[in-house]
Structures are given as C-alpha cells and as structure tokens.
Design a protein around this motif. Structure first.
Motif, PDB file in Angstrom:
ATOM      1  N   MET A   1       0.845  -1.193   0.000  1.00 14.99           N
ATOM      2  CA  MET A   1       0.000   0.000   0.000  1.00 14.99           C
ATOM      3  C   MET A   1       0.884   1.249   0.000  1.00 14.99           C
ATOM      4  O   MET A   1       2.028   1.221   0.447  1.00 14.99           O
ATOM      5  N   TYR A   2       0.308   2.331  -0.515  1.00 20.19           N
ATOM      6  CA  TYR A   2       1.054   3.580  -0.619  1.00 20.19           C
ATOM      7  C   TYR A   2       0.470   4.565   0.384  1.00 20.19           C
ATOM      8  O   TYR A   2      -0.745   4.723   0.453  1.00 20.19           O
ATOM      9  N   ILE A   3       1.314   5.198   1.155  1.00 21.23           N
ATOM     10  CA  ILE A   3       0.769   6.125   2.154  1.00 21.23           C
ATOM     11  C   ILE A   3       1.430   7.510   2.112  1.00 21.23           C
ATOM     12  O   ILE A   3       2.557   7.681   1.639  1.00 21.23           O
ATOM     13  N   ILE A   4       0.672   8.470   2.611  1.00 23.51           N
ATOM     14  CA  ILE A   4       1.207   9.800   2.893  1.00 23.51           C
ATOM     15  C   ILE A   4       1.063   9.968   4.401  1.00 23.51           C
ATOM     16  O   ILE A   4      -0.012   9.715   4.956  1.00 23.51           O
ATOM     17  N   LEU A   5       2.133  10.357   5.047  1.00 20.19           N
ATOM     18  CA  LEU A   5       2.108  10.517   6.496  1.00 20.19           C
ATOM     19  C   LEU A   5       2.458  11.970   6.828  1.00 20.19           C
ATOM     20  O   LEU A   5       3.447  12.494   6.319  1.00 20.19           O
ATOM     21  N   VAL A   6       1.643  12.606   7.635  1.00 21.88           N
ATOM     22  CA  VAL A   6       1.952  13.963   8.095  1.00 21.88           C
ATOM     23  C   VAL A   6       1.874  14.006   9.614  1.00 21.88           C
ATOM     24  O   VAL A   6       0.987  13.421  10.214  1.00 21.88           O
ATOM     25  N   TYR A   7       2.841  14.682  10.218  1.00 20.54           N
ATOM     26  CA  TYR A   7       2.764  14.784  11.670  1.00 20.54           C
ATOM     27  C   TYR A   7       2.849  16.234  12.125  1.00 20.54           C
ATOM     28  O   TYR A   7       3.388  17.090  11.450  1.00 20.54           O
ATOM     29  N   ASP A   8       2.282  16.471  13.297  1.00 18.13           N
ATOM     30  CA  ASP A   8       2.345  17.770  13.953  1.00 18.13           C
ATOM     31  C   ASP A   8       2.663  17.419  15.392  1.00 18.13           C
ATOM     32  O   ASP A   8       1.828  16.859  16.105  1.00 18.13           O
ATOM     33  N   ILE A   9       3.883  17.706  15.780  1.00 24.66           N
ATOM     34  CA  ILE A   9       4.379  17.121  17.027  1.00 24.66           C
ATOM     35  C   ILE A   9       5.227  18.138  17.787  1.00 24.66           C
ATOM     36  O   ILE A   9       5.815  19.026  17.175  1.00 24.66           O
ATOM     37  N   GLY A  10       5.199  18.057  19.097  1.00 22.89           N
ATOM     38  CA  GLY A  10       5.971  18.982  19.921  1.00 22.89           C
ATOM     39  C   GLY A  10       7.449  18.986  19.518  1.00 22.89           C
ATOM     40  O   GLY A  10       8.001  17.949  19.154  1.00 22.89           O
ATOM     41  N   GLU A  11       8.054  20.173  19.591  1.00 18.88           N
ATOM     42  CA  GLU A  11       9.428  20.391  19.121  1.00 18.88           C
ATOM     43  C   GLU A  11      10.417  19.364  19.683  1.00 18.88           C
ATOM     44  O   GLU A  11      11.316  18.915  18.983  1.00 18.88           O
ATOM     45  N   LYS A  12      10.220  19.030  20.955  1.00 21.23           N
ATOM     46  CA  LYS A  12      11.159  18.112  21.621  1.00 21.23           C
ATOM     47  C   LYS A  12      11.131  16.716  21.013  1.00 21.23           C
ATOM     48  O   LYS A  12      12.062  15.946  21.166  1.00 21.23           O
TER      49      LYS A  12
ATOM     50  N   CYS B   1      10.369   7.945  10.987  1.00 19.87           N
ATOM     51  CA  CYS B   1       9.691   7.899   9.688  1.00 19.87           C
ATOM     52  C   CYS B   1      10.671   7.622   8.543  1.00 19.87           C
ATOM     53  O   CYS B   1      10.347   6.935   7.583  1.00 19.87           O
ATOM     54  N   ARG B   2      11.864   8.166   8.671  1.00 22.04           N
ATOM     55  CA  ARG B   2      12.888   7.936   7.643  1.00 22.04           C
ATOM     56  C   ARG B   2      13.245   6.462   7.474  1.00 22.04           C
ATOM     57  O   ARG B   2      13.743   6.045   6.437  1.00 22.04           O
ATOM     58  N   GLN B   3      13.025   5.697   8.534  1.00 21.22           N
ATOM     59  CA  GLN B   3      13.327   4.263   8.445  1.00 21.22           C
ATOM     60  C   GLN B   3      12.316   3.495   7.599  1.00 21.22           C
ATOM     61  O   GLN B   3      12.575   2.374   7.176  1.00 21.22           O
ATOM     62  N   TYR B   4      11.154   4.113   7.390  1.00 24.05           N
ATOM     63  CA  TYR B   4      10.081   3.405   6.692  1.00 24.05           C
ATOM     64  C   TYR B   4       9.645   4.071   5.389  1.00 24.05           C
ATOM     65  O   TYR B   4       9.113   3.414   4.508  1.00 24.05           O
ATOM     66  N   LEU B   5       9.843   5.418   5.315  1.00 21.55           N
ATOM     67  CA  LEU B   5       9.231   6.173   4.221  1.00 21.55           C
ATOM     68  C   LEU B   5      10.205   7.184   3.629  1.00 21.55           C
ATOM     69  O   LEU B   5      11.307   7.372   4.137  1.00 21.55           O
ATOM     70  N   ASN B   6       9.767   7.836   2.569  1.00 20.82           N
ATOM     71  CA  ASN B   6      10.584   8.892   1.961  1.00 20.82           C
ATOM     72  C   ASN B   6      10.096  10.262   2.416  1.00 20.82           C
ATOM     73  O   ASN B   6       8.911  10.561   2.327  1.00 20.82           O
TER      74      ASN B   6
ATOM     75  N   GLU C   1       6.145  10.039   2.397  1.00 23.52           N
ATOM     76  CA  GLU C   1       5.320   9.190   1.543  1.00 23.52           C
ATOM     77  C   GLU C   1       6.066   7.904   1.249  1.00 23.52           C
ATOM     78  O   GLU C   1       7.286   7.845   1.408  1.00 23.52           O
ATOM     79  N   GLY C   2       5.344   6.909   0.793  1.00 19.88           N
ATOM     80  CA  GLY C   2       6.023   5.697   0.371  1.00 19.88           C
ATOM     81  C   GLY C   2       5.174   4.454   0.389  1.00 19.88           C
ATOM     82  O   GLY C   2       4.057   4.448   0.909  1.00 19.88           O
TER      83      GLY C   2
ATOM     84  N   LYS D   1       2.951  12.440  22.617  1.00 16.59           N
ATOM     85  CA  LYS D   1       2.009  12.858  23.662  1.00 16.59           C
ATOM     86  C   LYS D   1       0.664  12.976  22.980  1.00 16.59           C
ATOM     87  O   LYS D   1       0.408  13.942  22.253  1.00 16.59           O
ATOM     88  N   GLU D   2      -0.190  12.007  23.216  1.00 15.90           N
ATOM     89  CA  GLU D   2      -1.409  11.931  22.413  1.00 15.90           C
ATOM     90  C   GLU D   2      -2.344  13.118  22.631  1.00 15.90           C
ATOM     91  O   GLU D   2      -3.200  13.396  21.803  1.00 15.90           O
ATOM     92  N   GLU D   3      -2.152  13.845  23.722  1.00 18.78           N
ATOM     93  CA  GLU D   3      -3.017  15.010  23.949  1.00 18.78           C
ATOM     94  C   GLU D   3      -2.536  16.236  23.162  1.00 18.78           C
ATOM     95  O   GLU D   3      -3.293  17.195  22.991  1.00 18.78           O
ATOM     96  N   ASP D   4      -1.293  16.205  22.687  1.00 22.44           N
ATOM     97  CA  ASP D   4      -0.758  17.361  21.938  1.00 22.44           C
ATOM     98  C   ASP D   4      -0.422  17.016  20.493  1.00 22.44           C
ATOM     99  O   ASP D   4      -0.601  17.829  19.594  1.00 22.44           O
ATOM    100  N   ASP D   5       0.126  15.844  20.306  1.00 22.05           N
ATOM    101  CA  ASP D   5       0.698  15.497  19.006  1.00 22.05           C
ATOM    102  C   ASP D   5      -0.323  14.829  18.104  1.00 22.05           C
ATOM    103  O   ASP D   5      -1.288  14.232  18.579  1.00 22.05           O
ATOM    104  N   SER D   6      -0.073  14.918  16.830  1.00 21.91           N
ATOM    105  CA  SER D   6      -0.949  14.207  15.915  1.00 21.91           C
ATOM    106  C   SER D   6      -0.178  13.645  14.722  1.00 21.91           C
ATOM    107  O   SER D   6       0.823  14.200  14.273  1.00 21.91           O
ATOM    108  N   LEU D   7      -0.665  12.535  14.262  1.00 24.90           N
ATOM    109  CA  LEU D   7      -0.054  11.804  13.160  1.00 24.90           C
ATOM    110  C   LEU D   7      -1.220  11.403  12.259  1.00 24.90           C
ATOM    111  O   LEU D   7      -2.168  10.759  12.714  1.00 24.90           O
ATOM    112  N   ILE D   8      -1.189  11.849  11.025  1.00 20.61           N
ATOM    113  CA  ILE D   8      -2.279  11.490  10.123  1.00 20.61           C
ATOM    114  C   ILE D   8      -1.708  10.685   8.955  1.00 20.61           C
ATOM    115  O   ILE D   8      -0.675  11.050   8.373  1.00 20.61           O
ATOM    116  N   ILE D   9      -2.381   9.598   8.657  1.00 23.26           N
ATOM    117  CA  ILE D   9      -1.922   8.719   7.583  1.00 23.26           C
ATOM    118  C   ILE D   9      -3.031   8.573   6.550  1.00 23.26           C
ATOM    119  O   ILE D   9      -4.165   8.232   6.892  1.00 23.26           O
ATOM    120  N   PHE D  10      -2.708   8.867   5.302  1.00 22.85           N
ATOM    121  CA  PHE D  10      -3.632   8.658   4.194  1.00 22.85           C
ATOM    122  C   PHE D  10      -3.157   7.421   3.459  1.00 22.85           C
ATOM    123  O   PHE D  10      -1.997   7.363   3.025  1.00 22.85           O
TER     124      PHE D  10
END
Lengths: 87, 87
Positions: A1-12, A21-26, A34-35, A54-63
């Motif tokens: 399957m082909y995915i697009i992954l976007v994250y919004d995550i605390g700076e730390k 992500c680099r270990q799995y995708l481009n 993506e990949g 931190k699930e209350e702050d961070d988010s990871l969306i996968i299409f």
C-alpha cells in the motif's frame, strides 16, 4: 500500500519522529513523508511512534491508498526532496 | 476530485497561505488541508498562491485522488480538526 504521512508534534519530539519515519518512508517536505509500506510495517511504525508521542498534543495522520497510481502528485515551488538527497 | 494539500512556506507568508487555503479546503493539521475541489478551483488556488510564494524557498505539494473513497485516513493522537471548529 502507498501512504502519505503527516505529523504535527511537539518540538522536543520532532527529531525522534523524523528519524523513525525515515526508516520506513521517503521524506518529501517539512513534516510530510510518503512511500510504499506493508500493513505490518505501518503498524510497527505507529506503535513505535505512540511510545514517544504525547497523544493530547501530538498528531499523526496517515492517508492510505491501495495503489500509488490512484494518487497524482503535483509540486509547486521547491521540490525539497531533490535537495534532501544532497544533504 | 479530492485533494490533500501540504505547504512548507516562509514564516512571513504562512498567514497568507493559510487564509487562501481555508477558502477552498478544510484544514486538518499544521500545514495540511484536504477537501473536494474542482480542477478549475484548484488552478485558481495555485495561481493565487504563486503570486506570493517564493518559488526558490517555498513549496506546495498537492496529492490528487479522483475519489475520496480511494483514500483511507487514520488519525493517531489529536484530531486537530475537531478543535479547529471551536476556535
């Protein structure tokens, strides 16, 4: 399957997420990857991400798309992925 | 058509891009939008974005899918779009 992954995550935690992500995708832009990936590998990626997210702050969306050909990509401006290969 | 739009843009121009994209699409995370859009409206969005983008620094990536059902979305952590409606 082909995915697009976007994250919004605390700076730390950005560095960890990038490395993971680099270990799995481009990497294609900023916090976007993506990949081609298998269901099993994607589950592994998500479970590893969950360990430091931190699930209350961070988010990871996968299409997910069953086939890459169903998604057409258009880039306006810099194709940062081109630069990436030189860094 | 259904699209996912992600941008990586200089800080000074982020506000403009955000405002522009909100006129056409739904904000889902950080610099990521999604939504149904016609070919004509997408061209309009891109041409308006190009007017203020610095093409040597900024980037705008659009993934197009003919149908939304071909793309499955999975959210891990915060669904920021939920918050968005309250702001």
């Amino acid at each position: 399957m082909y995915i697009i992954l976007v994250y919004d995550i605390g700076e730390k935690r950005v560095g960890k997420m990038l490395k993971l992500c680099r270990q799995y995708l481009n990497w294609i832009q900023n916090s976007v990857f993506e990949g081609e990936i298998t269901e099993v590998k994607l589950k592994e990626l998500i479970s590893r991400a969950r360990k430091f997210m931190k699930e209350e702050d961070d988010s990871l969306i996968i299409f997910k798309s069953r086939e890459q050909k169903w998604l057409e990509k258009e880039i306006i401006g810099q194709d940062k992925n081109d630069l990436d290969t030189f860094i």
